[in-house]
Design an enzyme around this catalytic site. Structure first.
Site, PDB file in Angstrom:
ATOM      1  N   TRP A  13       0.856  -1.182   0.000  1.00  0.00           N
ATOM      2  CA  TRP A  13       0.000   0.000   0.000  1.00  0.00           C
ATOM      3  C   TRP A  13       0.901   1.244   0.000  1.00  0.00           C
ATOM      4  CZ3 TRP A  13      -0.137   3.928   3.661  1.00  0.00           C
ATOM      5  CH2 TRP A  13      -1.078   4.942   3.369  1.00  0.00           C
TER       6      TRP A  13
ATOM      7  N   ARG B 224      -9.649  -1.782   8.981  1.00  0.00           N
ATOM      8  CA  ARG B 224     -10.204  -0.415   8.834  1.00  0.00           C
ATOM      9  C   ARG B 224     -11.657  -0.391   9.327  1.00  0.00           C
ATOM     10  NH1 ARG B 224     -11.341   3.904   3.988  1.00  0.00           N
ATOM     11  NH2 ARG B 224     -10.098   5.586   4.832  1.00  0.00           N
TER      12      ARG B 224
ATOM     13  N   ASP C 159     -14.302   2.328  -4.649  1.00  0.00           N
ATOM     14  CA  ASP C 159     -13.147   2.027  -3.799  1.00  0.00           C
ATOM     15  C   ASP C 159     -13.292   0.639  -3.175  1.00  0.00           C
ATOM     16  OD1 ASP C 159     -10.813   2.402  -2.342  1.00  0.00           O
ATOM     17  OD2 ASP C 159     -11.455   4.281  -1.400  1.00  0.00           O
ATOM     18  N   MET C 160     -12.235   0.116  -2.581  1.00  0.00           N
ATOM     19  CA  MET C 160     -12.250  -1.224  -1.961  1.00  0.00           C
ATOM     20  C   MET C 160     -11.032  -1.286  -1.049  1.00  0.00           C
ATOM     21  SD  MET C 160     -11.616  -4.639  -1.854  1.00  0.00           S
ATOM     22  CE  MET C 160     -12.381  -6.198  -2.031  1.00  0.00           C
ATOM     23  N   ASN C 161     -11.265  -1.094   0.261  1.00  0.00           N
ATOM     24  CA  ASN C 161     -10.130  -0.808   1.136  1.00  0.00           C
ATOM     25  C   ASN C 161      -9.619  -1.930   2.024  1.00  0.00           C
ATOM     26  OD1 ASN C 161      -9.247   1.982   0.685  1.00  0.00           O
ATOM     27  ND2 ASN C 161     -11.395   2.439   1.058  1.00  0.00           N
TER      28      ASN C 161
ATOM     29  N   ASP D  56      -2.288   5.706  -3.266  1.00  0.00           N
ATOM     30  CA  ASP D  56      -2.526   6.733  -2.247  1.00  0.00           C
ATOM     31  C   ASP D  56      -1.260   7.546  -1.994  1.00  0.00           C
ATOM     32  OD1 ASP D  56      -5.168   6.289  -1.853  1.00  0.00           O
ATOM     33  OD2 ASP D  56      -4.927   4.981  -0.118  1.00  0.00           O
TER      34      ASP D  56
END
Ligand code: DGJ
Length: 696
Positions: free
Chosen positions: A171, A414, A449-451, A517
């Protein structure tokens, strides 16, 4: 471009510059014969091979297009099944080969069991990219269990070891290049997360003695956004093979009577001119044949995204203030990110409740959308459709909608859980929520999105629980396709905590991707290079933000320079910008609009490398070579003053090009620019330049 089906059961795929040749031997087994430069097609044959001794058998050494588990084949296989009587061996024989609409279909059948395999190859005019996939059909009455079902096996021609590029990213550090020379055994790159993820990539780039400009490079990439596997092996006969497809980790598929299982596609190719030519081929191929048709040939707008400026703290007043400044800069699309729905005041609540938060938008979201539209911009909105927070109305109502095992504690990465996307009711809920927003409001863009990866993947609704990985990904594609069909003017971005879902599967459905990010311009210089190896430049969203991690902050011009090498976005807190900064932004956005057709559709030549050469020199050239734009950017140079000749590539030797550099007008032929070049002095920290080049 042609498909030749020869009398001796040899099949030649003739692309613009290459031959890909397969065939059938006298025993009826499928064989791989050649992939590379063109030869006389009548010379190709499936040479007879025989058992070398009792340990090394004919089948074990054969180069094949599709290797199945069974008999005396001891290598890795592409297909492993279990028949109803528990037999797990496959013995495939050739049935026939047909060419139709530039697709070659080679059909194979098991000698005994009702199993039929179709190997599919598609070629196109004007490129060397082959699309490969496999169709597996149960022609009997009882179920057959698939335990492994790869898409394709690719055999590389040289007996010498290949060096194989993949990634070892994370990430915020996606696309970090790795290289391993495969002398023996296996190299595996995969994902077991349910998404492609940030770490390894669903592709291979195999080469010997190649660089940006020269050398043979073989490459292939899987069009799939879930668990994948790239399995590279080199055997005792010095044959290097790459099998690529769905990961067989926790994989099973029950193939019912008459059902055909279609594997994801692999796009593969061969470049005779190094990594640069590989990238240019894939860039053109992706634009013309992969990306959804609504926007594939349109320049992408300059967007503003609110995430880094406001995070969850969104409201009409502040977003409008940002929108006004963005519009003044020349931004064309304003995207409100996370925070607009449910009780989403932080990352611990709200996911799943896709209803506008009334405290943040007491007059509804249209107030903001109208403000944005009045400023001349389109409006876009963030969703994370596959997720739910335990603290949400959706979860309180449907706790069973998340993947779960009653006996296991769920990991809430998260603070969120993954919805069981294999359920019809879940799919309908997501589609309806998003459709409602798109139908009732003037929204022209969605960021999907897909976190977090999947975990505790219990899905009580499935007879075969291992099918969930594939079904999850298919459900995502399906919802995106349905939304696009109903709202064809809406563009959709694929984001997964940055670039965790930026594969070719995503690119078949989404219009662009959020690259990472990590928006630090210095890090982006190398990340963007790796991104463009196999992915199209146009989909690479690049925002200019306030993140500036390098010891000495990079100027706003420098940050724009780097972001303008992809699809430009702006993501800083503009309300904190000085008047001068806003002017710098305006100037750069205007410049980007003049050159973006070159960046988004042109041929990219990576001439100098930010790390190795201390200066990045990228040139984007139009297809007709009448126009180009060059980017120069250097973090710092080792000497206070450094003069280097800029040696251009990709221009037409015979055309005369004009440009202005350092207040001097140049008029030079492509040949001169390539062989003699233009001297420039690169000084100190953060040097950057953009050069617009035109043929006379
Ligand atoms: C992760 C994305 O990569 C960011 O751009 C932002 O959308 C956040 N999620 C929002 O939660």
């Amino acid at each position: 471009m042609a498909i030749h089906i020869l009398g001796n059961n040899i099949f030649v795929l003739e692309t613009k510059n290459t031959h890909y040749v397969l065939g059938v031997d006298k025993y009826g087994y499928n064989r791989h014969i050649h992939w590379g430069k063109k030869c006389n097609i009548n010379d190709y044959e499936a040479k007879d091979i025989w058992d070398e001794n009792s340990n090394h058998t004919r089948l074990d050494m054969a180069k094949q297009e599709f290797t199945v588990f069974g008999g005396t084949m001891y290598r890795e296989s592409d297909l492993k099944v279990q028949f109803p009587d528990n037999c797990r061996e496959i013995d495939l024989l050739f049935v026939d080969a047909k060419a139709e609409n530039n697709i070659l279909t080679v059909t194979l059948k098991d000698k005994f069991y009702p199993l039929e395999i179709a190997l599919k190859y598609r070629i196109r005019d004007n490129d060397d990219i082959i699309s490969r996939w496999t169709e597996i059909k149960n022609t009997g009455n009882e179920n057959i269990t698939l335990d492994r079902a790869f898409s394709a096996e690719l055999t590389l021609p040289s007996v010498k070891p290949y060096t194989i590029k993949n990634t070892n990213g994370s990430w915020g550090g996606e696309y970090v290049e790795t290289e391993s020379t495969l002398e023996g055994g296996a190299l595996v790159f995969d994902s077991k997360r349910g998404t492609t993820g940030h770490n390894q990539s669903p592709y291979f780039i195999a080469y010997q003695n190649a660089d940006e400009k020269q050398g043979d490079v073989y490459f292939g990439t899987l069009a799939y956004s879930g668990n994948f596997k790239v399995l590279c092996t080199r055997d005792l006969f010095y044959t290097t093979r790459v099998s690529i497809g769905l990961n067989d980790f926790d994989f099973k598929h029950i193939l019912k009577s008459n059902e055909t299982f279609v594997t994801p596609m692999v796009f593969c190719g061969y470049s005779q001119a190094g990594f640069g030519e590989m990238s240019r081929q894939m860039n053109r191929f992706a634009i013309n044949h992969v990306l959804p048709k609504q926007f594939n040939d349109k320049v992408l707008p300059v967007l503003y995204n609110s995430w880094e400026a406001t995070e969850f703290d969104v409201n009409c007043k502040h977003q409008t203030a940002l929108a006004k400044l963005a519009a003044k800069m020349g931004v064309e699309l304003f995207v409100m990110d996370d925070g607009w729905f449910g009780e989403r005041n932080h990352d611990r609540a709200g996911l799943g409740d896709w209803f506008v938060n009334k405290k943040k938008f007491p007059k509804g979201i249209d107030e903001l959308i109208k403000n944005v539209n009045k400023l001349g911009m389109d409006f876009g909105l963030w969703f994370e459709p596959e997720m739910v927070n335990p603290d949400s109305d959706l979860y309180r109502k449907h706790p069973d909608w998340a993947y779960h095992y009653n006996t296991r504690e769920a990991h809430t990465l998260r603070h969120q859980l993954v919805l069981n996307m294999t359920r019809k009711d879940v799919q309908e809920y997501i589609f309806n929520c998003m459709d409602e927003m798109l139908t009732n409001h003037n929204i022209k863009y969605i960021k999907w999105d897909m976190n977090r990866p999947l975990s505790e993947t219990g899905a009580e609704n499935l007879d075969c629980p291992q099918e969930l990985w594939l079904r999850h990904t298919q459900a995502v594609y399906n919802i995106v396709d349905r939304l696009k069909e109903k709202h064809p003017d809406v563009a959709i971005e694929s984001c997964s905590s940055g670039g965790g879902r930026s594969d070719y599967g995503a690119l078949l459905h989404f219009d662009q991707v959020w690259t990472s990010d990590n928006t630090d311009s210095v890090d982006r210089m190398t990340m963007q290079k790796w991104f463009t190896y196999l992915r199209p430049t146009k989909v690479m969203r690049a925002w200019v933000t306030d993140i500036n991690w390098y010891n000495s902050p990079m100027s706003l011009d420098f940050r724009f320079n780097v972001a303008m090498q992809g699809s430009l976005g702006v993501g800083g807190n503009l309300t904190k910008y000085s008047r001068e900064d806003l002017e710098v932004g305006k100037k750069n956005v205007a410049l980007y609009k003049e050159i973006r057709h070159l960046v988004q559709f042109g041929d990219l030549y990576r001439i100098l490398d930010a790390q190795k050469d201390e200066i990045l020199f990228n040139l984007y050239v139009s297809e007709d070579k009448k126009e180009a734009v060059a980017f120069l950017a250097s973090v710092h140079t080792s000497f206070m003053k450094k003069e280097i000749p800029l040696l251009f590539e990709g221009l037409d030797d015979n055309k005369v090009y004009t440009f202005n550099l350092n207040n001097r007008d140049y008029e030079k032929t492509g040949a001169y620019l390539k062989n003699v070049g233009i001297p420039v002095t690169i000084r100190g920290m953060g040097y950057n330049k953009i050069i617009k080049i035109k043929a006379k």
